[in-house]
Design a protein around this motif. Structure first.
Motif, mmCIF file in Angstrom:
data_model
loop_
_atom_site.group_PDB
_atom_site.id
_atom_site.type_symbol
_atom_site.label_atom_id
_atom_site.label_comp_id
_atom_site.label_asym_id
_atom_site.label_seq_id
_atom_site.Cartn_x
_atom_site.Cartn_y
_atom_site.Cartn_z
ATOM 1 N N THR A 41 0.839 -1.199 0.000
ATOM 2 C CA THR A 41 0.000 0.000 0.000
ATOM 3 C C THR A 41 0.877 1.255 0.000
ATOM 4 O O THR A 41 0.636 2.199 -0.756
ATOM 5 C CB THR A 41 -0.915 0.019 1.244
ATOM 6 O OG1 THR A 41 -1.727 -1.160 1.207
ATOM 7 C CG2 THR A 41 -1.810 1.250 1.267
ATOM 8 N N ALA A 42 1.899 1.243 0.850
ATOM 9 C CA ALA A 42 2.765 2.426 0.962
ATOM 10 C C ALA A 42 3.508 2.687 -0.342
ATOM 11 O O ALA A 42 3.593 3.828 -0.807
ATOM 12 C CB ALA A 42 3.764 2.230 2.101
ATOM 13 N N GLN A 43 4.023 1.632 -0.935
ATOM 14 C CA GLN A 43 4.890 1.813 -2.102
ATOM 15 C C GLN A 43 4.110 1.920 -3.409
ATOM 16 O O GLN A 43 4.350 2.821 -4.200
ATOM 17 C CB GLN A 43 5.848 0.631 -2.184
ATOM 18 C CG GLN A 43 7.272 1.060 -2.457
ATOM 19 C CD GLN A 43 8.217 -0.103 -2.305
ATOM 20 O OE1 GLN A 43 8.236 -0.758 -1.267
ATOM 21 N NE2 GLN A 43 9.004 -0.363 -3.329
ATOM 22 N N ASP B 143 13.493 6.416 -4.585
ATOM 23 C CA ASP B 143 14.730 6.679 -3.841
ATOM 24 C C ASP B 143 15.000 5.508 -2.882
ATOM 25 O O ASP B 143 14.293 4.495 -2.909
ATOM 26 C CB ASP B 143 14.665 8.043 -3.122
ATOM 27 C CG ASP B 143 13.620 8.079 -2.008
ATOM 28 O OD1 ASP B 143 13.072 7.014 -1.651
ATOM 29 O OD2 ASP B 143 13.359 9.168 -1.482
ATOM 30 N N ASP B 144 16.018 5.664 -2.024
ATOM 31 C CA ASP B 144 16.386 4.538 -1.161
ATOM 32 C C ASP B 144 15.343 4.265 -0.067
ATOM 33 O O ASP B 144 15.437 3.267 0.640
ATOM 34 C CB ASP B 144 17.778 4.741 -0.556
ATOM 35 C CG ASP B 144 17.884 6.036 0.225
ATOM 36 O OD1 ASP B 144 16.870 6.747 0.347
ATOM 37 O OD2 ASP B 144 18.982 6.341 0.720
ATOM 38 N N GLN B 145 14.361 5.152 0.061
ATOM 39 C CA GLN B 145 13.260 4.879 0.999
ATOM 40 C C GLN B 145 11.977 4.501 0.255
ATOM 41 O O GLN B 145 10.880 4.604 0.796
ATOM 42 C CB GLN B 145 13.013 6.107 1.875
ATOM 43 C CG GLN B 145 14.154 6.375 2.836
ATOM 44 C CD GLN B 145 13.903 7.632 3.658
ATOM 45 O OE1 GLN B 145 12.835 7.850 4.218
ATOM 46 N NE2 GLN B 145 14.902 8.481 3.722
ATOM 47 N N ASN B 146 12.147 4.095 -1.003
ATOM 48 C CA ASN B 146 11.025 3.651 -1.829
ATOM 49 C C ASN B 146 9.973 4.728 -2.066
ATOM 50 O O ASN B 146 8.785 4.431 -2.212
ATOM 51 C CB ASN B 146 10.365 2.391 -1.233
ATOM 52 C CG ASN B 146 11.312 1.229 -1.207
ATOM 53 O OD1 ASN B 146 12.035 1.005 -2.173
ATOM 54 N ND2 ASN B 146 11.346 0.503 -0.107
ATOM 55 N N ARG B 147 10.422 5.969 -2.096
ATOM 56 C CA ARG B 147 9.520 7.067 -2.449
ATOM 57 C C ARG B 147 9.800 7.447 -3.899
ATOM 58 O O ARG B 147 10.935 7.340 -4.368
ATOM 59 C CB ARG B 147 9.773 8.285 -1.549
ATOM 60 C CG ARG B 147 9.517 8.005 -0.083
ATOM 61 C CD ARG B 147 9.963 9.172 0.772
ATOM 62 N NE ARG B 147 11.397 9.421 0.607
ATOM 63 C CZ ARG B 147 12.091 10.296 1.348
ATOM 64 N NH1 ARG B 147 11.485 11.002 2.282
ATOM 65 N NH2 ARG B 147 13.388 10.469 1.140
ATOM 66 N N LEU B 148 8.764 7.923 -4.596
ATOM 67 C CA LEU B 148 8.961 8.342 -5.981
ATOM 68 C C LEU B 148 9.990 9.451 -6.028
ATOM 69 O O LEU B 148 9.874 10.452 -5.309
ATOM 70 C CB LEU B 148 7.655 8.898 -6.539
ATOM 71 C CG LEU B 148 6.678 7.957 -7.197
ATOM 72 C CD1 LEU B 148 5.543 8.779 -7.775
ATOM 73 C CD2 LEU B 148 7.314 7.088 -8.247
ATOM 74 N N HIS B 168 11.648 12.900 -3.769
ATOM 75 C CA HIS B 168 11.511 12.181 -2.494
ATOM 76 C C HIS B 168 10.039 12.053 -2.071
ATOM 77 O O HIS B 168 9.659 12.406 -0.952
ATOM 78 C CB HIS B 168 12.336 12.855 -1.404
ATOM 79 C CG HIS B 168 13.814 12.847 -1.691
ATOM 80 N ND1 HIS B 168 14.534 11.674 -1.852
ATOM 81 C CD2 HIS B 168 14.698 13.864 -1.878
ATOM 82 C CE1 HIS B 168 15.797 11.980 -2.113
ATOM 83 N NE2 HIS B 168 15.917 13.280 -2.154
ATOM 84 N N GLY B 169 9.218 11.575 -3.011
ATOM 85 C CA GLY B 169 7.820 11.271 -2.693
ATOM 86 C C GLY B 169 6.848 12.414 -2.879
ATOM 87 O O GLY B 169 5.649 12.223 -2.702
ATOM 88 N N VAL B 170 7.330 13.583 -3.257
ATOM 89 C CA VAL B 170 6.443 14.738 -3.448
ATOM 90 C C VAL B 170 6.394 15.070 -4.933
ATOM 91 O O VAL B 170 7.450 15.273 -5.552
ATOM 92 C CB VAL B 170 6.964 15.967 -2.665
ATOM 93 C CG1 VAL B 170 6.095 17.192 -2.926
ATOM 94 C CG2 VAL B 170 7.033 15.656 -1.181
#
Lengths: 68, 286
Positions: A41-43, B143-148, B168-170
């Motif tokens: 869900t998060a990814q 990225d390394d935290q799995n954010r777009l 970074h997710g944004v």
């Protein structure tokens, strides 16, 4: 009248949900939710699906329904 | 009633998680024939006649255009609301596939068509007799935290060029990446959305932004590797503290630090999760 998406996806999902909850304890349900669903869900949900969906919606609203 | 998972069943939890992460992040092209077969099974499970007309689109926006060509009276908002997510329904489909396959819960077989469909296509629009499948993205960068995240191009790119830029997710305007030179500290600091504003400052570099903000010095360490603790008043956000420091390659950069930091040494140590004096001791030893 319900849309085809509602009938094919959401209704069937709802029916299955009730049947699974009748057959497994909350503890098992939560374990699968935590260990299979949470990260997906998060990814996939929050990062990919929602970001694409939100951007398309923003374009739809900004262009009054005309998406180029 | 299933009360507990066995050790073997528990061992399969990460296997299903990883499998559905792969499905959700797949960039394989649409498999039209397999998607057609799967969606027919899904219609049957819902007690509906199979669709007979199938179309393909390369992205969500391409699907909107195609459906409006097929039915000019259909509102764009309705088309959007009608979209199902195929491979991006991975979160809940993986959950039920685990119950179906590992715990043998027959009711989950009603989702066979949708589970199969997620393996073969991106989003889709389903109508009484017609289905419009969408291709999956051509690439997805994280990225390394799995954010777009992608510093040099779109984070998500579809095969028709439709794209999403993200930091970074944004999600951010594409020109912040494609035309970085035109992103100024003034644009960044007056940007209304605070998450995007932070992203813009990171793209420009906090050291550049701080110079333009007339940051005032709280403490400056004699060692430039320890740096200078600064305080600035960021519009709509308030007082923030930053450590401006030289890295090992001699490049200057600035790191946001907690507001309770009082010295540059304390702030620098915080970035390593250490106490200030301990950092100094480590420096002496090395």
């Amino acid at each position: 009248m319900k849309s085809i998406k509602d009938q094919v996806r959401d209704n069937v999902r709802g029916q299955v949900w009730w049947q699974v909850t009748d057959q497994v304890k909350d503890k098992v349900w939560c374990q699968v939710l935590d260990q299979v669903t949470a990260q997906v869900t998060a990814q996939v949900g929050a990062q990919v699906r929602d970001q694409v969906r939100d951007q398309v919606w923003r374009q739809v609203w900004a262009q009054d329904g005309k998406v180029d | 009633m299933i009360k507990n998972l066995t050790a073997e069943q528990e061992a399969l939890l990460p296997v299903y998680r990883d499998k559905w992460l792969d499905i959700g992040l797949s960039t394989e092209p649409l498999n039209f024939e397999k998607a057609k077969a799967a969606v027919c099974v899904a219609y049957e499970s819902a007690g509906l006649p199979k669709p007979t007309k199938f179309y393909t689109a390369k992205s969500p926006v391409d699907a909107i255009r195609l459906i409006k060509n097929l039915n000019p009276r259909m509102e764009t908002t309705k088309i959007m609301s009608d979209m199902a997510y195929g491979c991006h329904d991975a979160n809940w489909l993986g959950f039920y596939q685990y119950f179906r396959d590992v715990l043998g819960i027959k009711a989950c077989e009603k989702l066979d068509g949708l589970i199969d469909l997620a393996h073969h296509c991106g989003w889709l629009n389903m109508y009484y007799d017609t289905v419009v499948f969408q291709d999956r993205p051509k690439h997805i960068k994280l990225d390394d935290q799995n954010r777009l995240h992608c510093e040099y191009g779109p984070a998500i790119l579809y095969r028709d060029g439709y794209s999403v830029y993200a930091w970074h997710g944004v999600t951010i305007p594409s020109e912040w990446i494609t035309n970085k030179g035109e992103l100024t500290a003034k644009i960044a600091l007056t940007w209304v959305n605070t998450e995007q504003r932070k992203a813009a400052c990171e793209i420009i570099g906090w050291a550049t932004v701080l110079r333009e903000l007339n940051a005032h010095t709280i403490d400056s360490d004699e060692d430039p590797m320890i740096g200078t603790l600064l305080e600035v008043d960021i519009p709509d956000i308030g007082e923030e503290k930053f450590l401006r420091v030289l890295c090992g390659t001699g490049r200057e950069f600035a790191i946001p630090v907690p507001p309770n930091m009082k010295t540059a040494l304390e702030a620098n140590a915080w970035t390593y999760g250490l106490e200030g004096n301990l950092l100094r001791d480590l420096e002496v030893r090395t």
